[in-house]
Motif scaffolding. Sequence first.
Motif, PDB file in Angstrom:
ATOM      1  N   PHE A  64      42.711  50.668  56.081  1.00 22.55           N
ATOM      2  CA  PHE A  64      41.885  49.550  56.530  1.00 22.55           C
ATOM      3  C   PHE A  64      42.802  48.375  56.829  1.00 22.55           C
ATOM      4  O   PHE A  64      43.955  48.346  56.376  1.00 22.55           O
ATOM      5  N   GLU A  65      42.298  47.416  57.590  1.00 24.55           N
ATOM      6  CA  GLU A  65      43.098  46.262  57.985  1.00 24.55           C
ATOM      7  C   GLU A  65      42.912  45.122  56.997  1.00 24.55           C
ATOM      8  O   GLU A  65      41.808  44.866  56.538  1.00 24.55           O
ATOM      9  N   GLY A  66      44.015  44.438  56.713  1.00 24.87           N
ATOM     10  CA  GLY A  66      43.941  43.241  55.899  1.00 24.87           C
ATOM     11  C   GLY A  66      43.993  43.514  54.415  1.00 24.87           C
ATOM     12  O   GLY A  66      44.035  44.669  53.973  1.00 24.87           O
ATOM     13  N   PRO A  67      43.984  42.443  53.624  1.00 22.73           N
ATOM     14  CA  PRO A  67      44.034  42.582  52.161  1.00 22.73           C
ATOM     15  C   PRO A  67      42.689  42.974  51.574  1.00 22.73           C
ATOM     16  O   PRO A  67      41.650  42.858  52.228  1.00 22.73           O
ATOM     17  N   ARG A  68      42.738  43.460  50.346  1.00 19.84           N
ATOM     18  CA  ARG A  68      41.492  43.710  49.612  1.00 19.84           C
ATOM     19  C   ARG A  68      40.880  42.371  49.195  1.00 19.84           C
ATOM     20  O   ARG A  68      41.577  41.377  49.052  1.00 19.84           O
ATOM     21  N   TRP A  69      39.583  42.392  48.968  1.00 20.78           N
ATOM     22  CA  TRP A  69      38.900  41.183  48.497  1.00 20.78           C
ATOM     23  C   TRP A  69      39.020  41.060  46.986  1.00 20.78           C
ATOM     24  O   TRP A  69      39.594  41.901  46.312  1.00 20.78           O
ATOM     25  N   PHE A  70      38.458  39.991  46.434  1.00 22.23           N
ATOM     26  CA  PHE A  70      38.418  39.700  44.992  1.00 22.23           C
ATOM     27  C   PHE A  70      39.817  39.621  44.383  1.00 22.23           C
ATOM     28  O   PHE A  70      39.991  39.798  43.187  1.00 22.23           O
ATOM     29  N   GLY A  71      40.842  39.362  45.228  1.00 24.33           N
ATOM     30  CA  GLY A  71      42.200  39.229  44.715  1.00 24.33           C
ATOM     31  C   GLY A  71      42.778  40.497  44.147  1.00 24.33           C
ATOM     32  O   GLY A  71      43.733  40.452  43.359  1.00 24.33           O
ATOM     33  N   LEU A  72      42.246  41.651  44.534  1.00 25.29           N
ATOM     34  CA  LEU A  72      42.662  42.913  43.900  1.00 25.29           C
ATOM     35  C   LEU A  72      44.082  43.332  44.262  1.00 25.29           C
ATOM     36  O   LEU A  72      44.696  44.104  43.521  1.00 25.29           O
ATOM     37  N   ASP A  73      44.625  42.851  45.381  1.00 21.88           N
ATOM     38  CA  ASP A  73      46.008  43.192  45.711  1.00 21.88           C
ATOM     39  C   ASP A  73      46.993  42.516  44.766  1.00 21.88           C
ATOM     40  O   ASP A  73      48.116  42.988  44.594  1.00 21.88           O
ATOM     41  N   GLN A  74      46.576  41.412  44.150  1.00 15.06           N
ATOM     42  CA  GLN A  74      47.449  40.689  43.213  1.00 15.06           C
ATOM     43  C   GLN A  74      47.088  40.952  41.753  1.00 15.06           C
ATOM     44  O   GLN A  74      47.772  40.493  40.846  1.00 15.06           O
ATOM     45  N   PHE A  75      46.021  41.699  41.522  1.00 10.56           N
ATOM     46  CA  PHE A  75      45.536  41.890  40.152  1.00 10.56           C
ATOM     47  C   PHE A  75      46.469  42.809  39.364  1.00 10.56           C
ATOM     48  O   PHE A  75      46.841  43.884  39.832  1.00 10.56           O
ATOM     49  N   VAL A  76      46.825  42.373  38.163  1.00  7.51           N
ATOM     50  CA  VAL A  76      47.637  43.179  37.251  1.00  7.51           C
ATOM     51  C   VAL A  76      47.064  43.024  35.844  1.00  7.51           C
ATOM     52  O   VAL A  76      46.328  42.095  35.547  1.00  7.51           O
ATOM     53  N   GLY A  77      47.426  43.947  34.967  1.00 10.63           N
ATOM     54  CA  GLY A  77      47.020  43.845  33.573  1.00 10.63           C
ATOM     55  C   GLY A  77      45.755  44.619  33.277  1.00 10.63           C
ATOM     56  O   GLY A  77      45.282  45.427  34.077  1.00 10.63           O
ATOM     57  N   ALA A  78      45.241  44.352  32.099  1.00  8.51           N
ATOM     58  CA  ALA A  78      44.053  45.053  31.609  1.00  8.51           C
ATOM     59  C   ALA A  78      42.804  44.607  32.368  1.00  8.51           C
ATOM     60  O   ALA A  78      42.760  43.497  32.916  1.00  8.51           O
ATOM     61  N   PRO A  79      41.773  45.445  32.401  1.00  6.93           N
ATOM     62  CA  PRO A  79      40.512  45.039  33.027  1.00  6.93           C
ATOM     63  C   PRO A  79      39.971  43.772  32.362  1.00  6.93           C
ATOM     64  O   PRO A  79      40.082  43.592  31.146  1.00  6.93           O
ATOM     65  N   ARG A  80      39.376  42.908  33.187  1.00  2.47           N
ATOM     66  CA  ARG A  80      38.846  41.654  32.641  1.00  2.47           C
ATOM     67  C   ARG A  80      37.911  41.000  33.652  1.00  2.47           C
ATOM     68  O   ARG A  80      37.936  41.309  34.840  1.00  2.47           O
ATOM     69  N   LEU A  81      37.081  40.100  33.154  1.00  6.55           N
ATOM     70  CA  LEU A  81      36.251  39.292  34.037  1.00  6.55           C
ATOM     71  C   LEU A  81      37.171  38.527  34.980  1.00  6.55           C
ATOM     72  O   LEU A  81      38.126  37.879  34.532  1.00  6.55           O
ATOM     73  N   ALA A  82      36.882  38.610  36.280  1.00  4.40           N
ATOM     74  CA  ALA A  82      37.785  38.001  37.243  1.00  4.40           C
ATOM     75  C   ALA A  82      37.074  37.164  38.292  1.00  4.40           C
ATOM     76  O   ALA A  82      37.740  36.468  39.065  1.00  4.40           O
TER      77      ALA A  82
END
Length: 195
Positions: A64-82
């Motif tokens: 797909f074109e472009g970045p993922r939404w919800f900041g998921l391309d930069q998300f690291v660490g354990a699952p959490r409210l984001a």
Amino acid sequence: MMALDHLAVAATRLEDGVAYVEDTLGVKMAPGGKHARYGTHNMLLGLGDIYLEVIAPDPDAAPFEGPRWFGLDQFVGAPRLANWICRVDDLSWAPPVCGPPMTLQRGDLSWQITVPADGGLPFGGALPTLMRWGAGVPHPTTTLPDSGCRLRRFRVFHPDAADIAVTPDPRVHVTAGPAGFQAVFDRPDGPVRLS
């Protein structure tokens, strides 16, 4: 009109995010779906008048074109409210920092949602993502199984709390402090916290 629509837990793998929510709240999540435009997939939890979403990159997504939404391309660490998502009647007044409204559809669902060009989350997610459901579209809460959990309080922490748009929902509190989120849910056996 602005109203709290749902909360989002981000994860690098969907199964990890689902395990975090199910272990913390003691309930089972329901299947969600895939978002081909952004290469993500999710699972959902009915909370009465709102719902909780776990969202993560879909390893099986087509290119797909472009970045993922919800900041998921930069998300690291354990699952959490984001992130938190508010529905509005009109997206024309959305602040430019929220990004332009994107029109999406999956099955019977259609909606418009603000997504910044870089896919990030304004104010690190402290500023809510804005959305508008399509005309005549049933809200997911009407079809999701009821988990028996209810949101008691949702706290948004950010150093620039005074600049964050706030829904009139009495459960939502925006407070100055290090960036982060905390949600308290009522269950039949007592309250539980998710962050």
